[in-house]
Design a protein around this motif. Sequence first.
Motif, short mmCIF file in Angstrom:
data_model
loop_
_atom_site.label_atom_id
_atom_site.label_comp_id
_atom_site.label_asym_id
_atom_site.label_seq_id
_atom_site.Cartn_x
_atom_site.Cartn_y
_atom_site.Cartn_z
N GLU A 5 148.86 9.20 25.84
CA GLU A 5 149.16 8.16 26.83
C GLU A 5 150.65 8.15 27.17
O GLU A 5 151.48 8.54 26.35
CB GLU A 5 148.77 6.77 26.32
CG GLU A 5 147.31 6.60 25.95
CD GLU A 5 147.06 6.76 24.47
OE1 GLU A 5 146.07 6.19 23.97
OE2 GLU A 5 147.86 7.44 23.80
N CYS A 21 146.86 8.97 30.96
CA CYS A 21 146.31 9.56 29.74
C CYS A 21 145.94 11.00 30.05
O CYS A 21 145.10 11.25 30.92
CB CYS A 21 145.09 8.78 29.27
SG CYS A 21 144.21 9.56 27.89
N TRP A 35 140.15 2.87 29.01
CA TRP A 35 141.25 2.19 28.33
C TRP A 35 140.75 0.97 27.56
O TRP A 35 139.90 0.23 28.05
CB TRP A 35 142.29 1.73 29.35
CG TRP A 35 142.96 2.87 30.05
CD1 TRP A 35 142.56 3.49 31.20
CD2 TRP A 35 144.16 3.53 29.62
NE1 TRP A 35 143.44 4.49 31.53
CE2 TRP A 35 144.43 4.53 30.58
CE3 TRP A 35 145.03 3.38 28.55
CZ2 TRP A 35 145.53 5.38 30.48
CZ3 TRP A 35 146.12 4.21 28.45
CH2 TRP A 35 146.37 5.20 29.41
N ARG A 37 142.65 -2.17 24.87
CA ARG A 37 143.94 -2.72 24.44
C ARG A 37 143.75 -3.61 23.23
O ARG A 37 142.69 -4.14 22.99
CB ARG A 37 144.61 -3.50 25.58
CG ARG A 37 143.94 -4.82 25.94
CD ARG A 37 144.60 -5.44 27.16
NE ARG A 37 144.00 -6.72 27.51
CZ ARG A 37 144.26 -7.38 28.64
NH1 ARG A 37 145.12 -6.89 29.52
NH2 ARG A 37 143.66 -8.53 28.88
N ARG A 44 140.51 -5.29 19.27
CA ARG A 44 140.63 -4.38 20.40
C ARG A 44 139.59 -4.75 21.45
O ARG A 44 138.43 -5.03 21.11
CB ARG A 44 140.43 -2.94 19.94
CG ARG A 44 140.63 -1.91 21.03
CD ARG A 44 140.80 -0.52 20.44
NE ARG A 44 139.72 -0.15 19.56
CZ ARG A 44 139.78 0.90 18.72
NH1 ARG A 44 140.88 1.63 18.67
NH2 ARG A 44 138.74 1.21 17.98
N SER A 93 145.28 1.83 24.64
CA SER A 93 144.85 3.12 24.11
C SER A 93 143.80 3.75 25.02
O SER A 93 142.92 3.05 25.55
CB SER A 93 144.26 2.96 22.71
OG SER A 93 145.23 2.47 21.80
N CYS A 94 143.90 5.04 25.15
CA CYS A 94 142.94 5.83 25.92
C CYS A 94 141.78 6.26 25.01
O CYS A 94 142.00 6.59 23.84
CB CYS A 94 143.67 7.05 26.47
SG CYS A 94 142.70 8.11 27.54
N ASN A 95 140.58 6.23 25.56
CA ASN A 95 139.39 6.62 24.81
C ASN A 95 138.51 7.53 25.65
O ASN A 95 138.29 7.24 26.83
CB ASN A 95 138.61 5.37 24.39
CG ASN A 95 137.25 5.68 23.79
OD1 ASN A 95 136.22 5.46 24.41
ND2 ASN A 95 137.25 6.20 22.58
N TRP A 109 140.42 9.01 20.48
CA TRP A 109 141.40 7.99 20.86
C TRP A 109 142.78 8.59 20.94
O TRP A 109 143.13 9.48 20.17
CB TRP A 109 141.41 6.87 19.83
CG TRP A 109 140.14 6.08 19.78
CD1 TRP A 109 139.04 6.36 19.04
CD2 TRP A 109 139.86 4.89 20.51
NE1 TRP A 109 138.07 5.41 19.27
CE2 TRP A 109 138.55 4.49 20.17
CE3 TRP A 109 140.57 4.12 21.42
CZ2 TRP A 109 137.94 3.35 20.70
CZ3 TRP A 109 139.97 2.98 21.95
CH2 TRP A 109 138.67 2.62 21.60
N GLN A 111 147.08 7.73 20.86
CA GLN A 111 147.89 7.00 19.88
C GLN A 111 148.30 5.62 20.38
O GLN A 111 148.73 4.78 19.61
CB GLN A 111 149.15 7.82 19.54
CG GLN A 111 150.30 7.70 20.53
CD GLN A 111 150.05 8.43 21.84
OE1 GLN A 111 149.09 9.16 22.01
NE2 GLN A 111 150.96 8.23 22.80
N GLY A 112 148.16 5.40 21.69
CA GLY A 112 148.48 4.09 22.25
C GLY A 112 149.87 4.03 22.86
O GLY A 112 150.78 4.76 22.45
#
Length: 119
Positions: A5, A21, A35, A37, A44, A93-95, A109, A111-112
């Motif tokens: 990200e 991302c 996404w 958060r 989360r 964070s991206c997923n 995932w 790292q944010g």
Amino acid sequence: VQLVESGGGLVQAGESLRLSCAASGFTSDDYAIGWFRQAPGKQREFIARTSSGGTSDYADSVQGRFTISRDYAGNAVHLQMNSLKPEDTAVYSCNAVGVLTDLRTFNSWGQGTQVTVSS
């Protein structure tokens, strides 16, 4: 599967940010990416995602303010965040969830990235 990200930062309420991302290290034609958060002391939460077919959905809390877009050629996803509020402050964070070309499934995932919105 690697997700990296970028784009977080500190802004004032009402301003905008664009998160990105970048996805790499895998081959798949069938995956959703989006996404989440997490704010301090909170669980989360889902924010937005887009499917491999291009459909998108959003959490009610960001509907109309955030827009997710997918760059299929570049294997990336972006989150345009407008009209930011202090309650949007969180680590974003991206997923990515899907099926690889060898039929293995994945759920990965990033790292944010920190987003802080001051009032």
